[in-house]
Design a protein around this motif. Structure first.
Motif, PDB file in Angstrom:
ATOM      1  N   VAL A  87       0.834  -1.207   0.000  1.00  0.00           N
ATOM      2  CA  VAL A  87       0.000   0.000   0.000  1.00  0.00           C
ATOM      3  C   VAL A  87       0.862   1.247   0.000  1.00  0.00           C
ATOM      4  O   VAL A  87       0.551   2.240  -0.681  1.00  0.00           O
ATOM      5  CB  VAL A  87      -0.955  -0.023   1.203  1.00  0.00           C
ATOM      6  CG1 VAL A  87      -1.679   1.319   1.338  1.00  0.00           C
ATOM      7  CG2 VAL A  87      -1.972  -1.148   1.054  1.00  0.00           C
ATOM      8  N   TYR A  90       1.847   2.409  -3.377  1.00  0.00           N
ATOM      9  CA  TYR A  90       0.844   3.046  -4.239  1.00  0.00           C
ATOM     10  C   TYR A  90       1.018   4.571  -4.264  1.00  0.00           C
ATOM     11  O   TYR A  90       0.712   5.218  -5.277  1.00  0.00           O
ATOM     12  CB  TYR A  90      -0.569   2.707  -3.762  1.00  0.00           C
ATOM     13  CG  TYR A  90      -0.983   1.280  -4.002  1.00  0.00           C
ATOM     14  CD1 TYR A  90      -0.378   0.516  -4.993  1.00  0.00           C
ATOM     15  CD2 TYR A  90      -1.985   0.685  -3.240  1.00  0.00           C
ATOM     16  CE1 TYR A  90      -0.760  -0.792  -5.218  1.00  0.00           C
ATOM     17  CE2 TYR A  90      -2.383  -0.619  -3.471  1.00  0.00           C
ATOM     18  CZ  TYR A  90      -1.765  -1.361  -4.448  1.00  0.00           C
ATOM     19  OH  TYR A  90      -2.145  -2.656  -4.671  1.00  0.00           O
ATOM     20  N   GLN A 130      -6.670   1.781 -10.235  1.00  0.00           N
ATOM     21  CA  GLN A 130      -7.962   1.714  -9.571  1.00  0.00           C
ATOM     22  C   GLN A 130      -8.371   0.274  -9.315  1.00  0.00           C
ATOM     23  O   GLN A 130      -8.863  -0.070  -8.236  1.00  0.00           O
ATOM     24  CB  GLN A 130      -9.021   2.430 -10.414  1.00  0.00           C
ATOM     25  CG  GLN A 130     -10.401   2.476  -9.753  1.00  0.00           C
ATOM     26  CD  GLN A 130     -11.439   3.148 -10.638  1.00  0.00           C
ATOM     27  OE1 GLN A 130     -11.118   3.722 -11.669  1.00  0.00           O
ATOM     28  NE2 GLN A 130     -12.692   3.078 -10.232  1.00  0.00           N
ATOM     29  N   THR A 133      -6.171  -1.189  -6.424  1.00  0.00           N
ATOM     30  CA  THR A 133      -6.564  -0.722  -5.091  1.00  0.00           C
ATOM     31  C   THR A 133      -7.939  -1.256  -4.693  1.00  0.00           C
ATOM     32  O   THR A 133      -8.157  -1.590  -3.524  1.00  0.00           O
ATOM     33  CB  THR A 133      -6.569   0.813  -5.044  1.00  0.00           C
ATOM     34  OG1 THR A 133      -7.413   1.328  -6.087  1.00  0.00           O
ATOM     35  CG2 THR A 133      -5.160   1.351  -5.229  1.00  0.00           C
ATOM     36  N   LEU A 137      -8.697  -3.578  -1.481  1.00  0.00           N
ATOM     37  CA  LEU A 137      -9.673  -3.145  -0.478  1.00  0.00           C
ATOM     38  C   LEU A 137     -10.590  -4.300  -0.076  1.00  0.00           C
ATOM     39  O   LEU A 137     -10.931  -4.459   1.110  1.00  0.00           O
ATOM     40  CB  LEU A 137     -10.513  -1.985  -1.026  1.00  0.00           C
ATOM     41  CG  LEU A 137     -10.049  -0.568  -0.695  1.00  0.00           C
ATOM     42  CD1 LEU A 137     -10.932   0.450  -1.391  1.00  0.00           C
ATOM     43  CD2 LEU A 137     -10.045  -0.324   0.810  1.00  0.00           C
ATOM     44  N   LEU A 167      -4.921   2.715   2.208  1.00  0.00           N
ATOM     45  CA  LEU A 167      -5.415   2.129   0.963  1.00  0.00           C
ATOM     46  C   LEU A 167      -6.665   2.859   0.473  1.00  0.00           C
ATOM     47  O   LEU A 167      -6.827   3.081  -0.735  1.00  0.00           O
ATOM     48  CB  LEU A 167      -5.717   0.649   1.185  1.00  0.00           C
ATOM     49  CG  LEU A 167      -6.260  -0.133  -0.019  1.00  0.00           C
ATOM     50  CD1 LEU A 167      -5.300  -0.062  -1.198  1.00  0.00           C
ATOM     51  CD2 LEU A 167      -6.528  -1.586   0.370  1.00  0.00           C
ATOM     52  N   THR A 168      -7.527   3.247   1.394  1.00  0.00           N
ATOM     53  CA  THR A 168      -8.747   3.978   1.007  1.00  0.00           C
ATOM     54  C   THR A 168      -8.390   5.310   0.356  1.00  0.00           C
ATOM     55  O   THR A 168      -8.999   5.709  -0.646  1.00  0.00           O
ATOM     56  CB  THR A 168      -9.635   4.208   2.231  1.00  0.00           C
ATOM     57  OG1 THR A 168      -9.980   2.941   2.805  1.00  0.00           O
ATOM     58  CG2 THR A 168     -10.907   4.936   1.844  1.00  0.00           C
ATOM     59  N   ALA A 170      -5.624   5.970  -1.231  1.00  0.00           N
ATOM     60  CA  ALA A 170      -5.039   5.678  -2.546  1.00  0.00           C
ATOM     61  C   ALA A 170      -6.140   5.363  -3.560  1.00  0.00           C
ATOM     62  O   ALA A 170      -6.088   5.828  -4.713  1.00  0.00           O
ATOM     63  CB  ALA A 170      -4.062   4.508  -2.436  1.00  0.00           C
ATOM     64  N   HIS A 171      -7.119   4.578  -3.151  1.00  0.00           N
ATOM     65  CA  HIS A 171      -8.219   4.235  -4.065  1.00  0.00           C
ATOM     66  C   HIS A 171      -9.021   5.475  -4.443  1.00  0.00           C
ATOM     67  O   HIS A 171      -9.380   5.671  -5.615  1.00  0.00           O
ATOM     68  CB  HIS A 171      -9.124   3.195  -3.413  1.00  0.00           C
ATOM     69  CG  HIS A 171     -10.284   2.797  -4.260  1.00  0.00           C
ATOM     70  ND1 HIS A 171     -10.155   2.099  -5.446  1.00  0.00           N
ATOM     71  CD2 HIS A 171     -11.621   3.018  -4.117  1.00  0.00           C
ATOM     72  CE1 HIS A 171     -11.339   1.890  -5.987  1.00  0.00           C
ATOM     73  NE2 HIS A 171     -12.246   2.453  -5.209  1.00  0.00           N
TER      74      HIS A 171
END
Length: 260
Positions: A87, A90, A130, A133, A137, A167-168, A170-171
């Motif tokens: 993560v 990213y 996208q 990630t 998730l 991670l959220t 990054a997404h």
């Protein structure tokens, strides 16, 4: 437990994101990591990474567990540390894509014809990010659901929550980049249509300017006998002056309308 995750490495030379797939197999007291693309998370070649392990020359950023207190929590701590490392990778990849996006925004308004292809290429890289990630998730959310079923230490629950937060973000950033590129593509299409419209105005204007002299020349070029102007000594200069007058008048009108 088997997990499949993908890391991301940004290549500035080609403006691409290189995704590497990892299969992580975990059981009590053991973790096996299969690098499907023969690369480690930071892009290090697999053979070189193995040699570094055997020689004990790993860099500090390649050592997954620096904290022995975390290691005592078991194989899950290794798994979460791997996810955290992936993560964290990213962020620089998205940073590189963000720089490319800003360059494209300036390139769009400069009128560069090659920008359309660049937008499509960068959009594909953002879509890949996208997907990477989004799939990860789902993995961390499944792990989070496992806290309710299995006795997982509180330290690891906190650790995974931190990974989930990163991670959220990054997404969310990948989704924002995709939406921004869609808007940039729409703006570029509008600007291209405007430039084409301006070109068509110029072409139509010159066609109209040339039409009037061509029409007069075509009429008197028929050479019928009953055309009194053909025998008039001032016929030729008058015809030329009329053609030039029409052309100049039309040019003035189009210039006033800013077609030229």
């Amino acid at each position: 437990m088997l997990l499949v995750v993908r890391s991301a490495l940004y290549l500035d030379e080609t403006e691409e994101v290189e995704l590497s797939e990892f299969h992580i197999l975990m059981r009590k007291g053991a973790v096996a990591v299969l690098c499907q693309d023969h690369r480690w998370i930071d892009g290090t070649d697999g053979e070189g990474f193995v040699q570094s392990i055997r020689s004990g020359n790993l860099r500090k950023d390649q050592v997954l567990l620096k904290d022995p207190e975390l290691l005592r929590l078991g194989a899950e701590s290794v798994l979460y540390r791997i996810l955290d490392e992936i993560v964290d990778g990213y962020a620089p990849a998205l940073h590189g894509l963000g720089i490319d996006k800003e360059q494209i925004e300036r390139q769009v308004f400069s009128g560069d014809a090659a920008v359309t292809e660049r937008i499509y290429r960068l959009s594909q890289e953002v879509i890949d990010m996208q997907h990477a990630t989004a799939s990860l998730l789902e993995v961390v959310q499944s792990l989070d659901d496992g806290f309710k079923k299995y006795p997982v230490p509180d330290e690891l629950e906190t650790y995974l929550q931190d990974v989930t937060d990163h991670l959220t973000r990054a997404h969310t950033q990948a989704v924002e980049y995709r939406d921004a590129l869609s808007q940039i593509l729409s703006v570029n299409s509008t600007l291209v249509a405007q430039r084409q419209n301006e070109d068509m105005k110029k072409i139509s204007g010159w066609a109209a300017i040339l039409f009037a002299p061509t029409l007069i020349a075509a009429i008197y070029g028929m050479n019928f006998k009953n055309m009194p102007e053909l025998d008039w000594s001032f016929g030729y200069p008058v015809a030329v002056l009329v053609m030039l007058g029409f052309a100049a008048a039309l040019y003035g009108v189009f210039k006033w309308r800013k077609w030229f």
